[in-house]
Design a protein around this motif. Structure first.
Motif, PDB file in Angstrom:
ATOM      1  N   THR A  51       0.745  -1.211   0.083  1.00  0.00           N
ATOM      2  CA  THR A  51      -0.163  -0.014   0.100  1.00  0.00           C
ATOM      3  C   THR A  51       0.905   1.300  -0.001  1.00  0.00           C
ATOM      4  N   SER A  52       2.300   1.014   0.458  1.00  0.00           N
ATOM      5  CA  SER A  52       3.247   2.240   0.406  1.00  0.00           C
ATOM      6  C   SER A  52       3.562   2.653  -1.169  1.00  0.00           C
ATOM      7  N   GLY A  53       3.183   1.595  -1.766  1.00  0.00           N
ATOM      8  CA  GLY A  53       3.556   1.752  -3.511  1.00  0.00           C
ATOM      9  C   GLY A  53       4.801   1.125  -3.726  1.00  0.00           C
ATOM     10  N   TYR A  54       5.569   0.620  -2.678  1.00  0.00           N
ATOM     11  CA  TYR A  54       6.660  -0.389  -2.786  1.00  0.00           C
ATOM     12  C   TYR A  54       6.626  -1.672  -2.194  1.00  0.00           C
ATOM     13  N   SER A  55       7.263  -2.545  -2.518  1.00  0.00           N
ATOM     14  CA  SER A  55       7.497  -4.030  -1.678  1.00  0.00           C
ATOM     15  C   SER A  55       9.032  -4.166  -1.138  1.00  0.00           C
ATOM     16  N   THR A  56       9.284  -5.101  -0.416  1.00  0.00           N
ATOM     17  CA  THR A  56      10.532  -5.364   0.005  1.00  0.00           C
ATOM     18  C   THR A  56      11.275  -5.726  -1.130  1.00  0.00           C
ATOM     19  N   SER A  57      10.626  -6.373  -2.090  1.00  0.00           N
ATOM     20  CA  SER A  57      11.533  -6.963  -3.340  1.00  0.00           C
ATOM     21  C   SER A  57      12.107  -5.469  -3.900  1.00  0.00           C
ATOM     22  N   ASP A  58      11.285  -4.435  -3.962  1.00  0.00           N
ATOM     23  CA  ASP A  58      11.925  -3.400  -4.485  1.00  0.00           C
ATOM     24  C   ASP A  58      12.970  -2.849  -3.796  1.00  0.00           C
ATOM     25  N   LEU A  59      12.921  -2.920  -2.479  1.00  0.00           N
ATOM     26  CA  LEU A  59      14.132  -2.513  -1.664  1.00  0.00           C
ATOM     27  C   LEU A  59      15.235  -3.492  -1.943  1.00  0.00           C
ATOM     28  N   GLN A  60      15.117  -4.661  -1.964  1.00  0.00           N
ATOM     29  CA  GLN A  60      16.429  -5.777  -2.108  1.00  0.00           C
ATOM     30  C   GLN A  60      16.958  -5.329  -3.686  1.00  0.00           C
ATOM     31  N   ALA A  61      16.224  -4.947  -4.702  1.00  0.00           N
ATOM     32  CA  ALA A  61      16.605  -4.695  -5.890  1.00  0.00           C
ATOM     33  C   ALA A  61      17.177  -3.321  -5.976  1.00  0.00           C
ATOM     34  N   ALA A  62      17.071  -2.416  -5.133  1.00  0.00           N
ATOM     35  CA  ALA A  62      17.502  -1.035  -5.346  1.00  0.00           C
ATOM     36  C   ALA A  62      19.105  -1.090  -5.376  1.00  0.00           C
ATOM     37  N   THR A  63      19.739  -0.318  -6.155  1.00  0.00           N
ATOM     38  CA  THR A  63      21.117  -0.485  -6.222  1.00  0.00           C
ATOM     39  C   THR A  63      21.651   1.084  -5.910  1.00  0.00           C
ATOM     40  N   THR A  64      20.888   2.019  -5.593  1.00  0.00           N
ATOM     41  CA  THR A  64      21.681   3.170  -5.344  1.00  0.00           C
ATOM     42  C   THR A  64      21.079   3.718  -4.074  1.00  0.00           C
TER      43      THR A  64
END
Length: 202
Positions: A51-64
């Motif tokens: 509901t925040s617009g992101y998932s923890t997968s997005d965090l794990q995939a973030a590179t910067t």
């Protein structure tokens, strides 16, 4: 070869510590916990986080750092759910470890006497140790990042990305190895039953 045998010997000792029946019980309980964590834990908690617009997968995939900071800022209203997901992840890791080790142990016991085939479940157990260790490390880096959003070390992003990439590399071999170990155990079991019936016809 001797070095490999010495390295894999602890897995054989683990398999011998319990009977096949007891390993089966552990596998059943672990499987129920494994599936339960996914269905009753990961699914509803992940939906709340998204509901925040992101998932923890997005965090794990973030590179910067900029990407990570944007995700952490969006996570603030659902941070309790993010923390809960990390706890569930460790429960999932333990359940998966016990499940895979128990299934490999039953396969190992069934393949006893087959010097070459018995190496398959042993190697599978080694892969399980590595994959669960990498998964635990990945989760640890994530926890260290979101628990200190303003001052986390940038190097944690690289460690998180590397752990995730290595984990999936190992998992891509780990799961097929388990399937091969089970298939070999079943084939050996059926073959031995067929041979025993052939030797003792009624």
């Amino acid at each position: 070869m001797q070095r490999l045998d010495a390295l894999l010997r602890p897995f054989e000792r683990y398999a011998d510590a319990l009977s096949a029946k007891r390993h089966g019980i552990v596998a059943t309980v672990s499987f129920c916990l494994f599936v339960g964590v996914i269905a009753l834990g990961f699914v509803p908690v992940t939906r709340r986080i998204e509901t925040s617009g992101y998932s923890t997968s997005d965090l794990q995939a973030a590179t910067t750092r900029a990407e990570v900071d944007a995700i952490l800022q969006a996570f603030q209203p659902v941070m309790e759910s993010v923390m809960l997901l990390s706890v569930l992840d460790y429960v999932f890791i333990v359940a998966g470890f016990l499940l895979f080790f128990s299934l490999h142990s039953v396969s190992l016991q069934t393949l006893a006497g087959h010097d070459r085939l018995i190496q398959v479940p042993k190697i599978g157990m080694g892969l399980t140790v590595v994959s669960r260790l990498l998964d635990s490390l990945e989760n640890l880096w994530v926890v260290l990042i979101y628990t200190n959003p303003d001052e986390y070390a940038t190097v944690l992003i690289g460690l998180m990305n590397t752990s995730e990439a290595l984990k999936w590399m190992v998992v891509s071999v780990e799961y097929p190895m388990l399937a091969v170990a089970i298939a070999l155990a079943l084939l050996t079991r059926f073959t031995s039953l067929f041979d025993s019936r052939s030797e003792n016809p009624q």
